[in-house]
Design an enzyme around this catalytic site. Structure first.
Site, PDB file in Angstrom:
ATOM      1  N   TRP A  55       0.817  -1.213   0.000  1.00 12.18           N
ATOM      2  CA  TRP A  55       0.000   0.000   0.000  1.00 12.18           C
ATOM      3  C   TRP A  55       0.849   1.260   0.000  1.00 12.18           C
ATOM      4  O   TRP A  55       0.563   2.206  -0.732  1.00 12.18           O
ATOM      5  CB  TRP A  55      -0.980  -0.003   1.174  1.00 12.18           C
ATOM      6  CG  TRP A  55      -2.073  -1.002   0.961  1.00 12.18           C
ATOM      7  CD1 TRP A  55      -2.187  -2.232   1.548  1.00 12.18           C
ATOM      8  CD2 TRP A  55      -3.196  -0.882   0.058  1.00 12.18           C
ATOM      9  NE1 TRP A  55      -3.302  -2.877   1.077  1.00 12.18           N
ATOM     10  CE2 TRP A  55      -3.938  -2.082   0.171  1.00 12.18           C
ATOM     11  CE3 TRP A  55      -3.626   0.095  -0.826  1.00 12.18           C
ATOM     12  CZ2 TRP A  55      -5.101  -2.310  -0.572  1.00 12.18           C
ATOM     13  CZ3 TRP A  55      -4.778  -0.129  -1.560  1.00 12.18           C
ATOM     14  CH2 TRP A  55      -5.503  -1.326  -1.431  1.00 12.18           C
TER      15      TRP A  55
ATOM     16  N   ASP B 135      -1.964   6.640   6.005  1.00 13.63           N
ATOM     17  CA  ASP B 135      -3.052   5.849   5.429  1.00 13.63           C
ATOM     18  C   ASP B 135      -3.466   4.863   6.522  1.00 13.63           C
ATOM     19  O   ASP B 135      -2.756   3.896   6.785  1.00 13.63           O
ATOM     20  CB  ASP B 135      -2.548   5.114   4.180  1.00 13.63           C
ATOM     21  CG  ASP B 135      -3.588   4.150   3.605  1.00 13.63           C
ATOM     22  OD1 ASP B 135      -4.671   4.003   4.202  1.00 13.63           O
ATOM     23  OD2 ASP B 135      -3.290   3.538   2.556  1.00 13.63           O
TER      24      ASP B 135
ATOM     25  N   LYS C  82     -13.146  -1.288   5.706  1.00 10.68           N
ATOM     26  CA  LYS C  82     -12.584  -2.288   6.629  1.00 10.68           C
ATOM     27  C   LYS C  82     -13.198  -2.157   8.029  1.00 10.68           C
ATOM     28  O   LYS C  82     -13.667  -3.143   8.569  1.00 10.68           O
ATOM     29  CB  LYS C  82     -11.069  -2.163   6.715  1.00 10.68           C
ATOM     30  CG  LYS C  82     -10.291  -2.874   5.615  1.00 10.68           C
ATOM     31  CD  LYS C  82     -10.173  -2.104   4.369  1.00 10.68           C
ATOM     32  CE  LYS C  82      -9.346  -2.816   3.311  1.00 10.68           C
ATOM     33  NZ  LYS C  82      -8.565  -1.862   2.525  1.00 10.68           N
TER      34      LYS C  82
HETATM   35  C1  LIG Z   1      -8.163  -1.171   1.538  1.00  7.22           C
HETATM   36  C2  LIG Z   1      -7.073  -0.180   1.609  1.00  7.22           C
HETATM   37  C3  LIG Z   1      -7.115   1.017   0.887  1.00  7.22           C
HETATM   38  C4  LIG Z   1      -8.320   1.441   0.108  1.00  7.22           C
HETATM   39  O1  LIG Z   1      -8.489   0.962  -1.089  1.00  7.22           O
HETATM   40  P1  LIG Z   1      -9.778   1.393  -1.943  1.00  7.22           P
HETATM   41  O2  LIG Z   1     -10.151   0.122  -2.601  1.00  7.22           O
HETATM   42  O3  LIG Z   1      -9.302   2.432  -2.872  1.00  7.22           O
HETATM   43  O4  LIG Z   1     -10.806   1.922  -0.996  1.00  7.22           O
HETATM   44  C5  LIG Z   1      -6.073   1.904   1.004  1.00  7.22           C
HETATM   45  N1  LIG Z   1      -5.045   1.648   1.835  1.00  7.22           N
HETATM   46  C6  LIG Z   1      -4.993   0.530   2.565  1.00  7.22           C
HETATM   47  C7  LIG Z   1      -3.877   0.335   3.517  1.00  7.22           C
HETATM   48  C8  LIG Z   1      -6.005  -0.413   2.474  1.00  7.22           C
HETATM   49  O5  LIG Z   1      -5.975  -1.532   3.212  1.00  7.22           O
END
Ligand SMILES: *Cc1c(COP(=O)(O)O)cnc(C)c1O
Length: 359
Positions: free
Chosen positions: A97, A171, A195
């Site tokens: 990420w 994030d 989440k």
């Molecule tokens: C799930 C997640 C995202 C978000 O992803 P989207 O599908 O764009 O909502 C962003 N960063 C992390 C660390 C995640 O786990």
């Protein structure tokens, strides 16, 4: 999603009741986002979240669309300043990420890698004392919890102590509301809702007031934090149903005893699962114990050929979605806030019985 929240939403699906139990005569999806009823819903969500996470008054809470990934572009567009020269942005790479965030930021700024755990296979967090921070970075980005690699910051870095004045961007998509946040170390935090907060489509932003108003000229108006803050998240139609559901989730967290109680429960769940993994000859987790995620527990079978048997048996036992992310393989248990302790106990019981049958 907590079952109680889904049941509450179901009961109000076609006729939302206010806090006093007075029916509105319509469902949340049918409301004008500028009407009084929805106004009370969005305000409730904001007030409740501010209380839960102890967000100081110096921060705005914004509800946006676009998910977490969109913020990889929206954050640099908002923080890079109106200049056309691409400013330095620091990134700490701890998994997929943060890597993605770094790549996307190159469209708007000049990302630099202050530290990376890639050579370790993303199994640890580089010691903050060794980060190579740029003297003039507009911000420093970290991913608080790497959802795929199962690596979590258990303490946020204190950038000032590391000699940087840059704001910290976090994030926290996959561990928001699972633990307290030390806001004195944060400039901006963002999270896709799906989440721990509610349905997909909603994105939460917590941003320090002094960071507003530094957007690139190309930044779309609807994604400009200042516009959204000035209009209390109603610059354009926000994801209304997602905000409503997030408000119900915040109520639920408060009913559980608040963030401290949720954190204690998350620690108990994660400890139980890691102990089962570490105490077995069949499973292993490669992440350094000091930075193991409480939300996402990747684990691997020493004999990968057993994986499909494991997943099949788990499914028969009602244990779903345990396949690891395709980029790392193996298995992964995502044990977000709404997963009860009993769910983890059931997984551990299944893991033990699976191991016995293979012994
Ligand atoms: C799930 C997640 C995202 C978000 O992803 P989207 O599908 O764009 O909502 C962003 N960063 C992390 C660390 C995640 O786990």
């Amino acid at each position: 999603m907590p079952l109680e929240v889904l049941q509450r939403a179901a009961a109000d699906m076609s006729n939302w009741h206010d806090a006093d139990g007075k029916p509105s005569g319509m469902g949340v999806m049918e409301m004008s986002h500028r009407g009084k009823a929805f106004g009370s819903i969005v305000q409730h969500a904001e007030v409740c979240l501010r209380r839960l996470l102890a967000v100081p008054e110096a921060f705005h809470i914004l509800f946006m669309q676009g998910g977490g990934l969109a913020q990889n572009a929206i954050v640099p567009m908002n923080l890079c300043g109106p200049d056309s020269t691409k400013p330095a942005l620091d990134f700490v790479l701890t998994g997929s990420w943060s890597q993605k965030s770094c790549q996307e930021a190159a469209k708007y700024g000049a990302p630099r890698i202050a530290a990376s755990a890639q050579e370790s296979g993303f199994h640890r967090i580089p010691e903050p004392g060794g980060w190579q921070l740029s003297p003039n970075a507009r911000y420093v980005h970290i991913c608080g919890n790497e959802t795929i690699h199962g690596v979590e910051f258990h303490t946020l870095p204190d950038l000032r102590a590391l000699g940087s004045d840059a704001p910290l961007v976090v994030d926290f998509s996959s561990h928001v509301a699972s633990r307290p946040v030390d806001w004195s170390r944060v400039g901006l935090a963002f999270a896709g809702a799906q989440k721990n907060l509610g349905p997909a489509g909603l994105t939460l932003l917590v941003v320090r007031d002094d960071l507003l108003g530094a957007a690139l000229d190309i930044c779309p108006s609807a994604f400009n934090f200042k516009n959204i803050a000035d209009n209390a998240s109603l610059f354009n139609t926000p994801p209304t149903y997602g905000i409503y559901m997030a408000g119900l989730v915040f109520d639920w967290v408060e009913q559980q005893g608040g963030i401290a109680a949720i954190e204690a429960r998350n620690i108990e769940k994660a400890d139980l699962l890691y102990q089962a993994v570490d105490g077995s000859d069949l499973y292993f987790n490669p992440v350094e114990p000091t930075c193991r995620s409480r939300m996402n527990v990747p684990f691997f079978l020493r004999d990968p050929a057993l994986e499909s048997d494991f997943l099949q048996g788990a499914e028969q036992a009602g244990l779903l979605q345990l396949k690891g992310h395709k980029s790392v393989g193996g298995l992964r248990a995502s044990i977000y806030n709404a997963m009860p302790l009993e769910g983890v106990q059931a997984l551990v019981a299944f893991m033990r019985s699976f191991e016995r049958t293979r012994a």
